[in-house]
Design a protein around this motif. Structure first.
Motif, PDB file in Angstrom:
ATOM      1  N   LEU A  10      14.057 -11.149  33.505  1.00 10.89           N
ATOM      2  CA  LEU A  10      13.298  -9.911  33.332  1.00 10.89           C
ATOM      3  C   LEU A  10      12.974  -9.319  34.702  1.00 10.89           C
ATOM      4  N   ARG A  11      13.332  -8.056  34.881  1.00 14.17           N
ATOM      5  CA  ARG A  11      13.132  -7.392  36.161  1.00 14.17           C
ATOM      6  C   ARG A  11      12.305  -6.121  35.987  1.00 14.17           C
ATOM      7  N   GLU A  12      11.604  -5.767  37.077  1.00 13.58           N
ATOM      8  CA  GLU A  12      10.781  -4.559  37.122  1.00 13.58           C
ATOM      9  C   GLU A  12      11.070  -3.810  38.423  1.00 13.58           C
ATOM     10  N   ASP A  13      12.346  -3.655  38.718  1.00 15.55           N
ATOM     11  CA  ASP A  13      12.752  -3.094  40.012  1.00 15.55           C
ATOM     12  C   ASP A  13      12.830  -1.578  40.024  1.00 15.55           C
ATOM     13  N   ALA A  14      12.921  -0.952  38.869  1.00 18.55           N
ATOM     14  CA  ALA A  14      13.127   0.503  38.821  1.00 18.55           C
ATOM     15  C   ALA A  14      12.173   1.133  37.811  1.00 18.55           C
ATOM     16  N   PRO A  15      10.864   1.200  38.134  1.00 16.33           N
ATOM     17  CA  PRO A  15       9.909   1.843  37.218  1.00 16.33           C
ATOM     18  C   PRO A  15      10.314   3.285  36.920  1.00 16.33           C
TER      19      PRO A  15
END
Length: 758
Positions: A696-701
């Protein structure tokens, strides 16, 4: 405080775990009547007569209706994208003139109990002049109503989209790669079948339908229009819902008939479908065939893409209109640049169960088609499939990326994305080079094992708006009222966490109301991975509005300028004296509840993205496929509750594996469905489901909403068919072998036999 980013236990679980859940079938009222549907036994035919006399003679039968009895009810209208000219193909609540699929409602029986209703339904005799069914969506179109409507054909619409210089792309091509693929017909199978109970309150002349789901405000308004009733006199109430997946919660004939019967009979009317009915009458989905031509350069970069596809829509155009085909046409290019694109999407009607949306509609199908094409390009040019994807991925600096095309009436602009970065993180997480070497060594030792990778772009956050209200009561309770619906995805917990982030109050002090039309005037429901984006943003705005009102009240109580107060851990502090009052105290001292309201509007969707990687083993003797390892890497912009997202991803991945290997609605030559029980419609069990890894990634809000979130409900499914197909090819060292889903043993055996024969 369990704000954004935490993974607390779900608020909604206690009633479900303690046996206090209230599903549609749990709703019961004194004097209720049971409705049973009589369904067409044939796929296509002209109705000559429906004999109901024997059914009416049975003691306990109150009424039997055919199309003549509901002639005043119009066909069920569209909720989502419609194309000009689709209106004549809408479904009536009971068959008129023709029956068009096995399972179509032709009559309804109302009786004192379910047993009498079942017996009475069996006494209804349908005299039907059988006609040859149309079952092949690629065959030449024919007449929709032979001898009655010469202008209506079984191809009601063709969608065309495109951009760029396609002719120039093909003229400059190093190679042209052509491919045909097909995706079999399957759909969601919730634990809870459909059901509805309608009750008329004679004193207020208000009709309430229990068992609603997904889009309660829209359904209320649509049913009210069909019944010629003031929407204020019709309420829809959502209880617990045993899964949605796109298939639940749309308006079906039974929903309208239950409401009409409660009005006419003056008694509560209850209808609960059995599993056989569900498998042959609720929306099917997928069922597309694609022909693709790609112009590529020597690196495998796609210069231009030309696509023609056919969607088997089934017998009628139901509430989704052209949604699936529209999304397929618009989002097929996925995460790749594709400077020139042309697509022609044919919507075809056949004598099968009508189709609608199912989790990742249009994207599961086109991701399979597109990623198979990328693999074909790699095979044709002798390149590594990962390298071909690197060459084609949209670079980060190109964001926001204007796709040059519309979907669902909205211009497609990818809001944010780090596609190359996620691909590399995925490969690093897997130790991809070592994993490839390991599978190659196992193949050399005689095993048929392989790896497959597929990239996807999803869409989420469909507008246009959502409203939320947050109230603070003197006892400390915080009530959040939304127009969203819950289909098991953790709405209550996620909305409470968003509220907690602003109010800094434990979520255990919060109550979340959803799916009740009487509670809030605006609601667009739960579909298209929109709830966290749209409703969540509305909750954030409502919580901020409430906090502002509480600050004003606290300023008066603490005798300080409101904007100078310090807010910390759910309490206001005087900047000089240190005096404090918490939110509950503010409400108590104010003598009334405080309330805030938030309306969030959006005119563009946003686009999460990810990568699926599958490792499979093929039994050469039985042609059975076992998924040994499965990874989903997914960038959702910002994770409200990582545990909930991982649960969504894992469940979706298993559904995707089912569609890739097991699930298919099959028909015989007469249009009879051959998969109407779990003995024939096969779904993955715990034995077939691998342990799904989630990166799970949150690199590009997303810059399009105040939370930065993107939808998370569908991406775990989107690329499953593509990744597994590539892995099977790799396991058998036969590039391009798999061109159809599901990869059933017989299909794989025939494909291998054909490949060896050629």
């Amino acid at each position: 405080m369990h704000g954004i980013g935490a993974s607390p236990k779900r608020l909604e679980d206690r009633p479900l775990l303690t046996g206090a859940g209230r599903f549609a079938a749990d709703a019961a009222f004194p004097g209720q009547v049971t409705m049973r549907v009589v369904r067409s036994p044939v796929a296509f035919g002209r109705i000559l007569d429906i004999d109901i006399a024997a059914a009416l003679e049975l003691p306990g039968v109150l009424a039997v209706w055919t199309a003549r009895d509901v002639a005043d009810l119009p066909p069920i209208d569209f909720r989502m994208t419609k194309v000009d000219g689709l209106e004549p193909y809408r479904q009536p609540v009971l068959a008129r003139d023709f029956v068009r699929y096995v399972g179509e409602p032709v009559a309804v029986v109302f009786a004192q109990d379910a047993y009498i209703a079942e017996d009475a339904a069996e006494r209804v005799f349908c005299e039907i002049d059988d006609l040859a069914p149309r079952l092949d969506p690629v065959a030449e179109p024919g007449l929709f109503a032979p001898g009655v409507a010469p202008d209506l054909h079984t191809e009601p619409a063709v969608l065309r989209k495109g951009y760029g210089d396609l002719e120039g792309a093909f003229a400059a091509a190093h190679a042209v790669v052509e491919l045909e693929v097909a995706i079999g017909r399957h759909s969601g199978v919730p634990m809870e079948t459909r059901g509805a109970v309608a009750v008329l309150d004679a004193e207020t002349d208000t009709l309430t339908m229990y068992g609603a789901a997904k889009v309660v405000h829209y359904n209320r308004d649509a049913i009210a229009r069909m019944l010629g009733r003031d929407p204020a006199r019709l309420q829809l109430s959502e209880g617990h819902v045993g899964g949605g997946f796109g298939i639940r919660g749309e308006i079906y004939p039974e929903d309208v008939l239950v409401c009409a019967a409660a009005l006419r009979l003056g008694r509560p009317v209850r209808w609960i479908e059995d599993r056989r009915e569900h498998l042959m009458a609720a929306n099917h989905s997928r069922d597309q065939r694609h022909r693709m031509r790609a112009a590529v350069d020597a690196r495998g970069f796609i210069l231009g893409l030309d696509v023609c596809f056919h969607t088997d829509q089934g017998a009628y155009i139901r509430t989704h209109g052209a949604t699936v085909s529209d999304l397929a046409a618009a989002l097929l290019p996925g995460p790749y640049i594709v400077p020139a694109y042309r697509v022609e999407g044919h919507i075809r009607l056949t004598n099968k169960t009508p189709c609608g949306t199912y989790r990742a509609p249009g994207r599961y199908e086109t991701t399979f088609a597109r990623e198979r094409l990328l693999d074909a390009v790699a095979a044709r040019l002798g390149l590594d499939p990962v390298a071909v994807r690197r060459v084609n991925l949209i670079p980060e600096e190109a964001m926001p990326f204007d796709r040059g095309i519309d979907a669902l009436g909205t211009h497609v602009v990818y809001d944010s994305g780090k596609y190359h970065d996620l691909l590399e993180r995925t490969l690093d997480h897997l130790g991809y080079a070592a994993l490839k070497a390991e599978t190659a060594a196992r193949r050399a030792a005689g095993e048929a094992v392989g790896l497959g990778l597929a990239f996807f772009v999803e869409k989420s956050g469909l507008g246009p708006r959502d409203l939320a209200r947050v109230s603070l009561f003197p006892d400390g309770l915080i009530r959040i009222v939304t127009g969203a619906c819950s289909v098991g995805q953790g709405v209550e917990t996620a909305m409470a966490q968003i509220c907690a982030e602003t109010l800094q109050v434990p979520i255990t002090r919060m109550e979340v109301i959803h799916g009740q039309t009487r509670e809030i005037p605006i609601g667009f429901g739960a579909f298209a991975s929109r709830v966290t984006v749209m409703t969540g943003s509305a909750v954030k705005l409502a919580a901020e509005d409430l906090l502002g009102r509480a600050r004003e009240a606290a300023g008066r109580l603490l005798q300080a300028e409101p904007n100078l107060l310090i807010f910390r851990d759910g309490a206001f502090y005087h900047p000089e004296t240190g005096a404090s009052i918490d939110l509950a105290g503010v409400a108590l001292q104010s003598g009334e509840a405080l309330a805030g309201e938030g309306l969030f509007e959006a005119d563009h969707m946003n686009y999460p993205y990810g990568v699926h990687v599958a490792q499979v083993r093929v039994d050469r003797r039985t042609c059975g496929v076992t998924v040994e390892r499965y990874l989903v890497a997914y960038d959702v912009g910002r994770a409200i509750n990582p545990m909930l997202i991982e649960g969504q991803v894992v469940g979706a991945a298993v559904q995707g594996i089912g569609g890739a290997l097991l699930e298919e609605f099959v028909y015989d030559a007469e249009g009879q469905p051959l998969a109407t029980s779990f003995a024939d419609y096969l779904m993955p069990t715990s034995r077939e489901a691998p342990l799904v890894e989630v990166l799970l990634r949150e690199d590009a809000p997303s810059p399009l909403n105040p939370l930065g979130v993107k939808g998370a409900g569908e991406g775990g499914l989107t690329a499953a068919g593509a990744a597994i197909a590539a892995a099977v090819d790799d396991a058998l060292q036969r590039p391009g072998l798999v061109a159809r889903l599901p990869i059933a043993p017989l299909y794989l055996y025939d494909a291998l036999d054909g490949a060896m024969g050629s």
